[in-house]
Design an enzyme around this catalytic site. Structure first.
Site, mmCIF file in Angstrom:
data_model
loop_
_atom_site.group_PDB
_atom_site.id
_atom_site.type_symbol
_atom_site.label_atom_id
_atom_site.label_comp_id
_atom_site.label_asym_id
_atom_site.label_seq_id
_atom_site.Cartn_x
_atom_site.Cartn_y
_atom_site.Cartn_z
ATOM 1 N N ASP A 8 -10.251 75.578 -24.040
ATOM 2 C CA ASP A 8 -9.777 76.336 -22.877
ATOM 3 C C ASP A 8 -10.902 76.381 -21.847
ATOM 4 O OD1 ASP A 8 -8.321 77.902 -21.200
ATOM 5 O OD2 ASP A 8 -8.321 79.683 -22.469
ATOM 6 N N ASP A 102 -5.727 73.407 -17.789
ATOM 7 C CA ASP A 102 -7.019 73.900 -18.259
ATOM 8 C C ASP A 102 -7.098 74.183 -19.750
ATOM 9 O OD1 ASP A 102 -5.268 76.003 -18.107
ATOM 10 O OD2 ASP A 102 -6.661 77.408 -17.204
ATOM 11 N N GLU A 103 -6.096 73.811 -20.527
ATOM 12 C CA GLU A 103 -6.190 74.048 -21.962
ATOM 13 C C GLU A 103 -5.351 73.035 -22.731
ATOM 14 O OE1 GLU A 103 -4.325 77.599 -23.546
ATOM 15 O OE2 GLU A 103 -3.163 77.848 -21.704
#
Length: 355
Positions: A8, A102-103
């Site tokens: 993350d 983003d993850e």
């Protein structure tokens, strides 16, 4: 036994802005358009200290942190960085399941690059992200996706947390039930009425009681309380739908739902920026005070191009609800579905113009 990572990026959008503009470093940065209907896309850790969080109304963020620097989102830049990070992931394993820009989950049970452990692989990935992008990422290492996702938040920012198979029960026992995905405020209240506050409390309830009260979600609660999650990492799963919903503190009539619909449309639209696909169908979801669920949908000739258009269509869909005017609603949701690749949508629009 699988070895799963959840990686993350730390305050991703805000961190990109701080990286690219040195004057923003160390300052509370809120990534959001200004306006009464705008919501926060991301907040730097300096802003989070004031209680600012993503998906919060921008006006509330401004009240919580008057000195915040508001920066309009630049998703082109964010997507470019996300592609760099994705390439790093794929150098270590082909089993990468992106959740957003983003993850992602990674299955490193059999990594492509020789590594003494999954923890070492996570550290190598984090180091490469820092070297390549000048940004930081946090990682959770665990035997399944559920545990890895919880673990990645444990030592944020810029940290790693490992949940070893032998320590799963001890790790989970003291966690509040709110840490289980899907347990929101309404479910927390229902569980609290049963004396359930922690995961250990939840584990003490028989499976049949949970299923009897909460259906299939009760079965999921039973499994998660024991750290069981058999879902594999599934690479390249295209986004099919994105939605946001909210349960009201008190039931409301249909004509009072517009503010909530517009706020949720902003939230849903912000979430669509995390995928490169384009949604075509607007969906309005309602749940009555008697727990009856209704959905109404509409597919315009061209996909919605902004949050306001999405909200306008969702509000208009209320006219297709044929329940009595006295009906009260406890939940509303706004979604986009029918996602396609941009090239496909462009071709369909071109054919439509030709007709």
């Amino acid at each position: 036994m699988r070895k799963i990572l959840h990686i993350d990026m730390d305050a991703f959008y805000a961190s990109v802005e701080q990286r690219d503009d040195p004057s923003l470093r160390g300052r509370p940065v809120v990534v959001a358009w200004r306006g009464q209907r705008s919501v926060v896309c991301a907040a730097s850790y300096e802003a989070r200290r004031f209680g600012v969080r993503s998906a919060m109304p921008a006006l509330r963020a401004e009240r919580l942190c008057p000195d915040a620097v508001f920066v309009p989102p630049d998703f082109v830049r964010y997507k470019a960085v996300s592609r760099q990070v994705r390439e790093i992931f794929l150098a270590h394993t082909d089993l990468v399941e992106p959740l957003s820009l983003d993850e992602a989950y990674l299955d490193v049970t059999v990594p492509k690059i020789a590594s003494p452990s999954a923890t070492a692989t996570a550290e190598a990935i984090r180091a490469q992200i820092r070297e390549t992008t000048a940004l930081t990422a946090s990682a959770g290492v665990a035997p399944n996706k559920f545990l890895a996702k919880i673990a990645s938040d444990w030592n944020k920012p810029d940290g790693v947390f490992v949940v070893k198979p032998a320590h799963v029960e001890r790790f989970l026992s003291t966690l509040p039930v709110a840490r289980i995905p899907g347990v929101g405020q309404v479910m927390q209240k229902k569980l609290a009425e049963l004396g359930v506050v922690t995961v250990a409390d939840l584990r003490a309830l028989p499976a049949d009681e949970l299923v009897g009260r909460f259906g299939t979600f009760g079965q999921r609660l039973h499994l998660r309380a024991r750290g069981i999650d058999e879902r594999p990492v599934q690479p390249d799963q295209p986004v099919q739908s994105i939605s946001s919903e909210d349960t009201f503190a008190e039931d409301l009539p249909l004509d009072a739902l517009e503010p909530a619909i517009r706020r949720l449309a902003e939230k849903t639209w912000a979430a669509t920026a995390r995928t490169e696909r384009v949604g075509r169908t607007v969906v309005l979801k309602l749940k009555t005070a008697q727990f009856r669920i209704l959905t109404r949908s509409f597919t315009p000739e061209t996909p919605p191009r902004g949050a306001q258009v999405l909200a306008d269509i969702a509000c208009a869909l209320r006219a297709r609800v044929d329940l009595p005017a006295a009906t009260r609603y406890r939940l509303v949701g706004v979604g986009l579905s029918g996602f396609r690749d941009p090239d496909t949508v462009a071709q369909e629009d071109l054919f439509a113009l030709a007709d």
